[in-house]
Design an enzyme around this catalytic site. Structure first.
Site, mmCIF file in Angstrom:
data_model
loop_
_atom_site.group_PDB
_atom_site.id
_atom_site.type_symbol
_atom_site.label_atom_id
_atom_site.label_comp_id
_atom_site.label_asym_id
_atom_site.label_seq_id
_atom_site.Cartn_x
_atom_site.Cartn_y
_atom_site.Cartn_z
ATOM 1 N N LYS A 1 1.176 -1.223 0.408
ATOM 2 C CA LYS A 1 0.354 -0.947 -0.132
ATOM 3 C C LYS A 1 1.017 1.232 -0.014
ATOM 4 O O LYS A 1 0.752 2.309 -0.746
ATOM 5 C CB LYS A 1 -1.038 0.111 1.040
ATOM 6 C CG LYS A 1 0.186 0.026 2.515
ATOM 7 C CD LYS A 1 -1.078 -0.130 3.898
ATOM 8 C CE LYS A 1 -0.782 -0.748 4.914
ATOM 9 N NZ LYS A 1 -0.257 -1.350 5.260
ATOM 10 N N VAL B 1 -4.801 -3.627 -0.074
ATOM 11 C CA VAL B 1 -6.453 -1.812 1.220
ATOM 12 C C VAL B 1 -6.818 -3.502 1.547
ATOM 13 O O VAL B 1 -8.265 -3.653 1.133
ATOM 14 C CB VAL B 1 -6.550 -1.954 0.362
ATOM 15 C CG1 VAL B 1 -8.014 -0.826 1.586
ATOM 16 C CG2 VAL B 1 -6.075 0.176 -0.145
ATOM 17 N N LYS C 1 -3.917 3.789 2.673
ATOM 18 C CA LYS C 1 -5.457 2.951 2.194
ATOM 19 C C LYS C 1 -5.961 4.428 1.624
ATOM 20 O O LYS C 1 -6.901 3.892 0.379
ATOM 21 C CB LYS C 1 -5.902 2.050 3.547
ATOM 22 C CG LYS C 1 -5.235 1.000 3.739
ATOM 23 C CD LYS C 1 -5.188 0.093 5.033
ATOM 24 C CE LYS C 1 -4.388 -1.204 5.251
ATOM 25 N NZ LYS C 1 -4.911 -1.778 6.388
#
Length: 430
Positions: free
Chosen positions: A108, A136, A209
């Site tokens: 991420k 995520v 995220k």
């Protein structure tokens, strides 16, 4: 994608080991749906690691510590990056794309921080596919959902619990009345939280995220460093008592939303503990679980709940990217469409909870009201639980609709008053 996938995997820890196990145990089923995928090489720091050696026993998989053994191998057409970090992992991913190898990653931080560079590189190598479902919310297929299920819809808000560690901690504080320090130690003892828990408790994990989801939902690249981020370190048990009084709970959320009704020209993106009404589905998710709630024009309200981390939930998302790649259904472009003219407007409007810790005395409510008025804030309510220690009284003010900058101004003014014990805590109300 035509022909079998020969995979070079970088990193073989918790998630990497899970990916290998799923691919080898499910091989017959995968082949029955047209997926031929084998892990040809694994790159790890320690090639003598007994866990990795045991994992690949009986399989035609080579263990190496040299990146180029994978990157320069023309027979390998897919790289799975599970190293983490944004140094060596970035080099591996960028070189793999440059060599026209498909890439699947759970990274991420890499995606959120280097999305424009990745976009340009993928445009320069149009035959390369890029999968990042595992980046995520672990096992929740939220990336693929945003890529494919809202194409004809208009998203108004994406909000969710995106970090299992902090949700576990807040759930314990709420249910058991335990202190922040006590639940942090327990989370560390159970392996939920790292020895240095900053990425989780200070909100940086969620920051990356929500930046990724904001791009998919609104077409606007959001550098993580521009996302206002507040963690959970200042949440106290008293906040849960007041939340209960309000018919609510407290959750650390990543939120991306339109700043004006029915217009995605302006969006706000932020990370903060939030007062969540118990009537909202987000308020019902406890423990280490994650949820992403999407508000949109057509689907109205959609909640996606599941395991946000762990060996097999996260590995399952990696394998699903492999399956989609083999079945030629990986979306292009990887990060959705780009909308011109979308502005980040992080001075968002909302209702707020403001807790003021003070030494009790005369004229305090009047003084708080005066500072709220000076900041242009209309007070909705003032809440006061029974007082046990007059030198440490927690009073809560809830506001009507106001801008976060006005709340910040009021909080800074209140913190300078002689009877206020610490900088007041403010939280958005969902």
């Amino acid at each position: 994608m035509s022909g079998p996938l020969r995979i070079g995997m970088f990193g073989c820890g918790t998630v990497g080991g899970g990916v290998f196990e799923i691919l080898t145990k499910r091989i017959k089923y995968l082949e029955s749906v047209g997926v031929k995928a084998t892990v040809a090489k694994i790159c790890v720091r320690n090639t003598k690691n007994p866990a990795v050696i045991e994992l690949v026993k009986g399989h035609n998989t080579t263990i190496t510590s040299k990146y180029d053994d994978i990157l320069d191998d023309p027979s390998i057409n897919c790289v799975v990056e599970l190293m983490g970090g944004v140094t060596d992992a970035k080099d591996v991913v960028f070189k793999a794309i440059a060599k026209n190898k498909h890439v699947i990653t759970a990274n991420k931080a890499l995606i959120a921080n280097f999305m424009p560079d990745l976009t340009s590189l993928l445009e320069a190598h149009p035959n390369v596919r890029f999968g990042y479902e595992a980046s995520v919310c672990g096992g929740i297929p939220i990336i693929h959902t945003l890529q494919s299920s809202y194409t004809g819809d208009g998203i108004k808000e994406i909000a969710g619990i995106m970090n299992g560690t902090t949700n576990y901690m807040l759930s314990k504080m709420e249910k058991e009345g335990a202190s922040y320090d006590a639940v942090l130690k327990e989370a560390q003892d159970l392996g939920f939280a790292e020895a240095n828990p900053s990425a989780d408790v200070d909100g940086f994990d969620v920051q990356a995220k929500i930046a990724i989801l904001a791009k998919l939902g609104f077409g606007c690249h959001v550098p993580p460093s521009t996302v206002p981020t507040t963690g959970i370190t200042r949440i106290k048990t008293i906040d849960f008592e007041y939340a209960k009084l309000m018919g609510a709970t407290i959750k650390l959320l990543g939120i991306a939303k339109q700043t004006k009704p029915n217009s995605a020209d302006g969006i706000s993106v932020f990370v903060s503990p939030v007062i969540v009404p118990l009537t909202n589905v987000i308020g019902t998710v406890h423990g280490a679980s994650n949820i992403v709630n999407i508000v949109s024009d057509n689907c109205i309200n959609g909640a996606y709940v599941g395991q946000g981390a762990g060996r097999f939930p996260t590995a399952n998302s990696v394998v699903n990217d492999i399956v989609r790649l083999a079945q030629t259904v990986v979306p292009i472009p990887a990060f959705g469409s780009t909308r011109e003219g979308v502005k980040l407007e992080n001075d968002y409007e909302g209702r707020f909870y403001v807790r003021v810790r003070l030494a009790d005395g005369l004229g305090i409510v009047r003084s708080i009201g005066a500072h709220a008025e000076e900041a242009g804030i209309s007070i909705d309510s003032i809440l006061q639980l029974p007082i046990h220690d007059r030198n440490n009284v927690d009073t809560v003010v809830t506001t009507d609709l106001t801008k976060v900058s006005q709340v910040e101004r009021m909080v800074q003014a209140l913190s300078k008053l002689p009877f206020v014990q610490e900088t007041p805590l403010f939280l958005p109300i969902l």
